[in-house]
Every structure is written in structure tokens, then in C-alpha cells.
Design a protein around this motif. Structure first.
Motif, mmCIF file in Angstrom:
data_model
loop_
_atom_site.group_PDB
_atom_site.id
_atom_site.type_symbol
_atom_site.label_atom_id
_atom_site.label_comp_id
_atom_site.label_asym_id
_atom_site.label_seq_id
_atom_site.Cartn_x
_atom_site.Cartn_y
_atom_site.Cartn_z
ATOM 1 N N SER A 78 0.830 -1.196 0.000
ATOM 2 C CA SER A 78 0.000 0.000 0.000
ATOM 3 C C SER A 78 0.862 1.241 0.000
ATOM 4 N N THR A 79 0.205 2.352 -0.278
ATOM 5 C CA THR A 79 0.806 3.668 -0.092
ATOM 6 C C THR A 79 -0.104 4.437 0.848
ATOM 7 N N PHE A 80 0.514 5.250 1.683
ATOM 8 C CA PHE A 80 -0.223 6.102 2.608
ATOM 9 C C PHE A 80 0.233 7.530 2.368
ATOM 10 N N GLU A 81 -0.717 8.429 2.153
ATOM 11 C CA GLU A 81 -0.420 9.844 1.901
ATOM 12 C C GLU A 81 -1.130 10.690 2.944
ATOM 13 N N SER A 82 -0.404 11.668 3.471
ATOM 14 C CA SER A 82 -0.962 12.519 4.506
ATOM 15 C C SER A 82 -0.342 13.908 4.436
ATOM 16 N N LEU A 83 -1.117 14.904 4.797
ATOM 17 C CA LEU A 83 -0.594 16.256 4.979
ATOM 18 C C LEU A 83 -0.909 16.641 6.416
ATOM 19 N N ARG A 84 0.121 16.720 7.233
ATOM 20 C CA ARG A 84 -0.057 17.040 8.653
ATOM 21 C C ARG A 84 0.137 18.535 8.838
ATOM 22 N N THR A 85 -0.776 19.144 9.555
ATOM 23 C CA THR A 85 -0.742 20.608 9.688
ATOM 24 C C THR A 85 0.299 21.089 10.685
ATOM 25 N N ALA A 86 0.674 20.251 11.666
ATOM 26 C CA ALA A 86 1.607 20.704 12.698
ATOM 27 C C ALA A 86 2.452 19.539 13.212
ATOM 28 N N ALA A 87 3.272 18.972 12.358
ATOM 29 C CA ALA A 87 4.116 17.844 12.759
ATOM 30 C C ALA A 87 5.479 18.349 13.226
ATOM 31 N N SER A 88 6.012 17.696 14.255
ATOM 32 C CA SER A 88 7.346 18.019 14.748
ATOM 33 C C SER A 88 7.939 16.766 15.387
ATOM 34 N N CYS A 89 9.168 16.858 15.847
ATOM 35 C CA CYS A 89 9.800 15.740 16.562
ATOM 36 C C CYS A 89 9.090 15.446 17.871
ATOM 37 N N VAL A 90 8.447 16.451 18.441
ATOM 38 C CA VAL A 90 7.815 16.317 19.741
ATOM 39 C C VAL A 90 6.389 15.790 19.624
ATOM 40 N N SER A 91 5.663 16.210 18.615
ATOM 41 C CA SER A 91 4.289 15.736 18.452
ATOM 42 C C SER A 91 4.002 15.511 16.976
ATOM 43 N N ASP A 92 3.102 14.581 16.762
ATOM 44 C CA ASP A 92 2.715 14.233 15.387
ATOM 45 C C ASP A 92 1.199 14.275 15.320
ATOM 46 N N SER A 93 0.662 15.484 15.413
ATOM 47 C CA SER A 93 -0.788 15.635 15.456
ATOM 48 C C SER A 93 -1.415 15.342 14.096
ATOM 49 N N ASP A 94 -2.683 15.159 14.118
ATOM 50 C CA ASP A 94 -3.534 14.934 12.941
ATOM 51 C C ASP A 94 -2.938 13.983 11.901
ATOM 52 N N ALA A 95 -2.651 12.760 12.339
ATOM 53 C CA ALA A 95 -2.088 11.737 11.452
ATOM 54 C C ALA A 95 -3.192 11.129 10.593
ATOM 55 N N LEU A 96 -3.885 11.995 9.851
ATOM 56 C CA LEU A 96 -4.976 11.583 8.974
ATOM 57 C C LEU A 96 -4.436 11.436 7.564
ATOM 58 N N GLY A 97 -5.129 10.688 6.724
ATOM 59 C CA GLY A 97 -4.662 10.534 5.356
ATOM 60 C C GLY A 97 -5.452 9.488 4.610
ATOM 61 N N VAL A 98 -4.887 9.046 3.495
ATOM 62 C CA VAL A 98 -5.523 8.042 2.636
ATOM 63 C C VAL A 98 -4.524 6.928 2.373
ATOM 64 N N GLU A 99 -4.974 5.705 2.604
ATOM 65 C CA GLU A 99 -4.168 4.530 2.301
ATOM 66 C C GLU A 99 -4.839 3.767 1.163
ATOM 67 N N THR A 100 -4.041 3.419 0.159
ATOM 68 C CA THR A 100 -4.535 2.599 -0.942
ATOM 69 C C THR A 100 -3.830 1.252 -0.865
ATOM 70 N N VAL A 101 -4.607 0.213 -0.546
ATOM 71 C CA VAL A 101 -4.079 -1.141 -0.385
ATOM 72 C C VAL A 101 -4.298 -1.908 -1.677
ATOM 73 N N ARG A 102 -3.233 -2.571 -2.155
ATOM 74 C CA ARG A 102 -3.309 -3.423 -3.350
ATOM 75 C C ARG A 102 -3.022 -4.851 -2.920
ATOM 76 N N TYR A 103 -4.042 -5.713 -3.065
ATOM 77 C CA TYR A 103 -3.930 -7.110 -2.648
ATOM 78 C C TYR A 103 -3.268 -7.945 -3.731
ATOM 79 N N ALA A 104 -2.653 -9.048 -3.334
ATOM 80 C CA ALA A 104 -1.930 -9.931 -4.256
ATOM 81 C C ALA A 104 -2.835 -10.486 -5.354
ATOM 82 N N ASP A 105 -4.143 -10.588 -5.083
ATOM 83 C CA ASP A 105 -5.061 -11.141 -6.092
ATOM 84 C C ASP A 105 -5.587 -10.089 -7.065
#
Length: 176
Positions: A78-105
Motif C-alpha cells: 500500500s501507499t499512505f499519503e498525509s498532509l499534517r498541519t503541525a508535525a514536529s519531533c515532539v508531536s505528530d498531530s492529525d495523522a490523517l490521510g488516505v491509504e490505498t491497499v493493493r492485494y496480491a489477487d
């Protein structure tokens, strides 16, 4: 000759049952729970520093083991894409995004991550995410996703070049 007739007759019976079976019987892998475990390689743009800032996250995920109902196992990526509005080494807020999963079949699921909680414990950053499948296999089902990112770079990197990425363990659950 008799073996060929039996084989062709069996094949015809299987095909006719798939054609006439209700949708829930024709494609059982699209119903019920799926649990996948694997690893993720994430890149942060720009790198994480001590100052919170908008950060684009791109992750490539390899699910080595996915299990569906009745013990059916398979691999996925899969790939996961996200745009975090306020990410830093100390906090990783709003870890929202879109994951596209591709199955072997050949199937796929598009997942919208709609909420997230991030906790740091003994240096490991745990992100607990939830959302739903918006397209493809499992459409409409709720999702839980857990990401565990152990520290790979020195904390002092936050003061200099920043942290450019991470390797994480990932568990994805598409709930029944």
C-alpha cells in the motif's frame, strides 16, 4: 476420456454455481474482517524538527501477512499519503490521510483515515488511527490502523538536519 468428461463437468458445475450464487457467496473475500501486518517506510517533507510545521508524509507499506475469514492468507502492498498541519519531533498531530491497499489477487481498498491518537512510550511513537474503506474491497467497513515507530535517528537530529523519515511496524484491520 472419462477423466476429461469428469473434469469438464466439474468445471461447469463450479462456474454455474459462481454465476448463480448470491454476491456474498460469489466473492467471500470481500466480506468480513481482514487483518494485515507488515512494515512501513515513511518520508517526511520537510523533515521533522522541533518547530511544528505543515509536513507531507508518504509511506510505502508492505503487508507480508493478511488474513481474511476462514484463514485465507495473502500479501498486500500500500501507499499512505498525509498532509499534517503541525508535525514536529515532539508531536505528530492529525495523522490523517488516505491509504490505498493493493492485494496480491489484484483487488484493492481505498481507506480514509479520519481520526488518530499519537502516544510516545519509551521512545516508540504509537499512532492509533481509525477510518473507513471508501472504495473497493470492504467498502463501507470501519478500519483500525496501528503504527509503531521506534526511534532510528538520534534525538539531536531534530536540532540539526531534522528527521527525514521512519521505519514502522503497521497493523491494519478492516472490521466486519
Amino acid at each position: 476420456m472419462r477423466g476429461t468428461a469428469v473434469t469438464l463437468g466439474s468445471l461447469a458445475l463450479v462456474l454455474s454455481s459462481l454465476v448463480w450464487a448470491p454476491d456474498s457467496q460469489a466473492r467471500p473475500r470481500e466480506q468480513g474482517a481482514v487483518t494485515c501486518t507488515g512494515n512501513s517506510v515513511s518520508r517526511y517533507d520537510p523533515p521533522l524538527t522541533l518547530t511544528p510545521q505543515p509536513t507531507r508524509v508518504h509511506a510505502e507499506v508492505r503487508y507480508d501477512s493478511c488474513t481474511a475469514h476462514a484463514g485465507h492468507t495473502f500479501a498486500a502492498t500500500s501507499t499512505f499519503e498525509s498532509l499534517r498541519t503541525a508535525a514536529s519531533c515532539v508531536s505528530d498531530s492529525d495523522a490523517l490521510g488516505v491509504e490505498t491497499v493493493r492485494y496480491a489477487d489484484g483487488g484493492r481498498s481505498v481507506i480514509a483515515i479520519e481520526s488518530a491518537t499519537t502516544v510516545r512510550d519509551m521512545g516508540v511513537l504509537f499512532t492509533l488511527q481509525s477510518g473507513r474503506v471508501t472504495e473497493g474491497r470492504g467498502a463501507g467497513h470501519q478500519v483500525r490502523r496501528t503504527v509503531a515507530a521506534p526511534p532510528r535517528q538520534l534525538p539531536t537530529d531534530c536540532l540539526t538536519s531534522g528527521i527525514g523519515g521512519s521505519n514502522s511496524g503497521v497493523q491494519l484491520e478492516i472490521l466486519p
